[in-house]
Design a protein around this motif. Sequence first.
Motif, PDB file in Angstrom:
ATOM      1  N   THR A 170       8.296   6.795  18.405  1.00 47.22           N
ATOM      2  CA  THR A 170       7.541   7.192  17.211  1.00 47.22           C
ATOM      3  C   THR A 170       8.230   6.706  15.943  1.00 47.22           C
ATOM      4  O   THR A 170       7.569   6.399  14.943  1.00 47.22           O
ATOM      5  N   ALA A 171       9.567   6.635  15.973  1.00 45.18           N
ATOM      6  CA  ALA A 171      10.309   6.152  14.807  1.00 45.18           C
ATOM      7  C   ALA A 171       9.934   4.724  14.459  1.00 45.18           C
ATOM      8  O   ALA A 171      10.034   4.309  13.289  1.00 45.18           O
ATOM      9  N   MET A 172       9.499   3.944  15.458  1.00 44.46           N
ATOM     10  CA  MET A 172       9.151   2.541  15.231  1.00 44.46           C
ATOM     11  C   MET A 172       7.708   2.363  14.764  1.00 44.46           C
ATOM     12  O   MET A 172       7.275   1.258  14.475  1.00 44.46           O
ATOM     13  N   ARG A 173       6.964   3.435  14.698  1.00 46.73           N
ATOM     14  CA  ARG A 173       5.557   3.370  14.296  1.00 46.73           C
ATOM     15  C   ARG A 173       5.494   3.266  12.766  1.00 46.73           C
ATOM     16  O   ARG A 173       5.280   4.248  12.056  1.00 46.73           O
ATOM     17  N   GLN A 174       5.684   2.044  12.270  1.00 51.15           N
ATOM     18  CA  GLN A 174       5.797   1.791  10.838  1.00 51.15           C
ATOM     19  C   GLN A 174       4.740   0.787  10.395  1.00 51.15           C
ATOM     20  O   GLN A 174       4.177   0.055  11.198  1.00 51.15           O
ATOM     21  N   SER A 175       4.516   0.728   9.091  1.00 44.53           N
ATOM     22  CA  SER A 175       3.490  -0.153   8.533  1.00 44.53           C
ATOM     23  C   SER A 175       4.113  -1.313   7.770  1.00 44.53           C
ATOM     24  O   SER A 175       5.051  -1.115   6.986  1.00 44.53           O
ATOM     25  N   LEU A 176       3.569  -2.503   7.962  1.00 44.69           N
ATOM     26  CA  LEU A 176       4.040  -3.653   7.193  1.00 44.69           C
ATOM     27  C   LEU A 176       3.589  -3.597   5.736  1.00 44.69           C
ATOM     28  O   LEU A 176       3.986  -4.437   4.921  1.00 44.69           O
ATOM     29  N   LEU A 177       2.787  -2.588   5.386  1.00 45.95           N
ATOM     30  CA  LEU A 177       2.309  -2.450   4.009  1.00 45.95           C
ATOM     31  C   LEU A 177       3.325  -1.774   3.082  1.00 45.95           C
ATOM     32  O   LEU A 177       3.092  -1.675   1.881  1.00 45.95           O
ATOM     33  N   TYR A 178       4.451  -1.316   3.633  1.00 43.16           N
ATOM     34  CA  TYR A 178       5.438  -0.627   2.790  1.00 43.16           C
ATOM     35  C   TYR A 178       5.877  -1.491   1.605  1.00 43.16           C
ATOM     36  O   TYR A 178       5.989  -1.009   0.474  1.00 43.16           O
ATOM     37  N   SER A 179       6.152  -2.781   1.868  1.00 46.70           N
ATOM     38  CA  SER A 179       6.586  -3.650   0.772  1.00 46.70           C
ATOM     39  C   SER A 179       5.460  -3.899  -0.217  1.00 46.70           C
ATOM     40  O   SER A 179       5.695  -4.072  -1.418  1.00 46.70           O
ATOM     41  N   VAL A 180       4.226  -3.905   0.290  1.00 44.99           N
ATOM     42  CA  VAL A 180       3.065  -4.106  -0.584  1.00 44.99           C
ATOM     43  C   VAL A 180       2.906  -2.914  -1.529  1.00 44.99           C
ATOM     44  O   VAL A 180       2.652  -3.079  -2.732  1.00 44.99           O
ATOM     45  N   THR A 181       3.052  -1.713  -1.004  1.00 42.86           N
ATOM     46  CA  THR A 181       2.881  -0.514  -1.837  1.00 42.86           C
ATOM     47  C   THR A 181       4.117  -0.236  -2.694  1.00 42.86           C
ATOM     48  O   THR A 181       4.042   0.547  -3.637  1.00 42.86           O
ATOM     49  N   GLY A 182       5.261  -0.861  -2.368  1.00 43.14           N
ATOM     50  CA  GLY A 182       6.404  -0.820  -3.277  1.00 43.14           C
ATOM     51  C   GLY A 182       7.431   0.266  -3.035  1.00 43.14           C
ATOM     52  O   GLY A 182       7.856   0.933  -3.982  1.00 43.14           O
ATOM     53  N   TRP A 183       7.886   0.422  -1.777  1.00 41.62           N
ATOM     54  CA  TRP A 183       8.926   1.424  -1.484  1.00 41.62           C
ATOM     55  C   TRP A 183      10.173   1.206  -2.329  1.00 41.62           C
ATOM     56  O   TRP A 183      10.846   2.159  -2.750  1.00 41.62           O
TER      57      TRP A 183
END
Length: 328
Positions: A170-183
Amino acid sequence: MAADNNLMTLGQYGQILDDYKNTLNQHILAIVPDSWQPMLSSVLPAHWQEWLLPLAGGPFFLLFLAEWFYQSKRGRSSSFGWKRAMTNFSLGGSYLGFELIVQALIVLPICLWLYQYRLFTIEVTLLTAIPIFIAVEFSYYWFHRASHQVNWFWSAHVVHHSDDHMNLSTAMRQSLLYSVTGWWVFFVPLMILGVHPVWVFFFYALDLIYQFFIHTETVGKFPKWVEYIFDTPSNHRAHHGTNSEYIDQNYGGVLIVFDRWFGTYVEEDTINNPVKYGAVGEDSHDHIIGLIFGVFYRMWQRFFRAKGIKKKLKVLFYPPSVASSKTH
């Protein structure tokens, strides 16, 4: 004199890691077609610290298999399945790959430009490493809190919460949109203060690596003092709950003390209120494209349907439950 020796040892260790990074980069370039090499050269990590998270993927998968084997021996394998595991690790792989590219081409150049205007220059040493890490954790707390309370950030983070089971995958269930939304925006103040962006990203990677180990039902509760200070499997299971008492609580990555200070802490109650995992209002499934882009796409649909700038901004920046309501 002893301090000088320590600094020299740290410097030598850093050089060894830098040499390892260069060797790894060269091996990657050697096995790809010549036509790919210019593009790859532009996105491969330029600093050894940037390889930390991608290299953790293999060990993470092996540890997940060990967890699955252990839980199966105890008759607790209901939370495991190959389809879900492959979905989660595929999401993690796409996230890491896209993160490397965007960080190399866009995020790091922006952050290095901002770093020119820093107030101080804060070197990473044995004395400063822990305070810097705590500052990164503090920044992570606010990023994570915004990821639940601002629809723009939730459109990426929702992927992580869309699993209705809890195990290490579950820890690996991540989105490639994080950089798009600006973490990374939440960590810019540390760079302006004087911490080099590469070190900020390194400590953030350490924070994420720690969090891999708290996505599990294999471990119960630790002693009270541990549960009071650190984000533990028990504290993090509560964070993933859709039960009303658990929603939007326990945002810490490594530490849980900021949640206690800012009123966002809840204790897991395994007897009276067992955690029900998932994301409120979202189905738990294995369609990777839908998982990554579903909420993001629907957010933009509502944005363009909304009439007036105030309602459009509401779609993007209000809490998910409010932003998802009728906006026109």
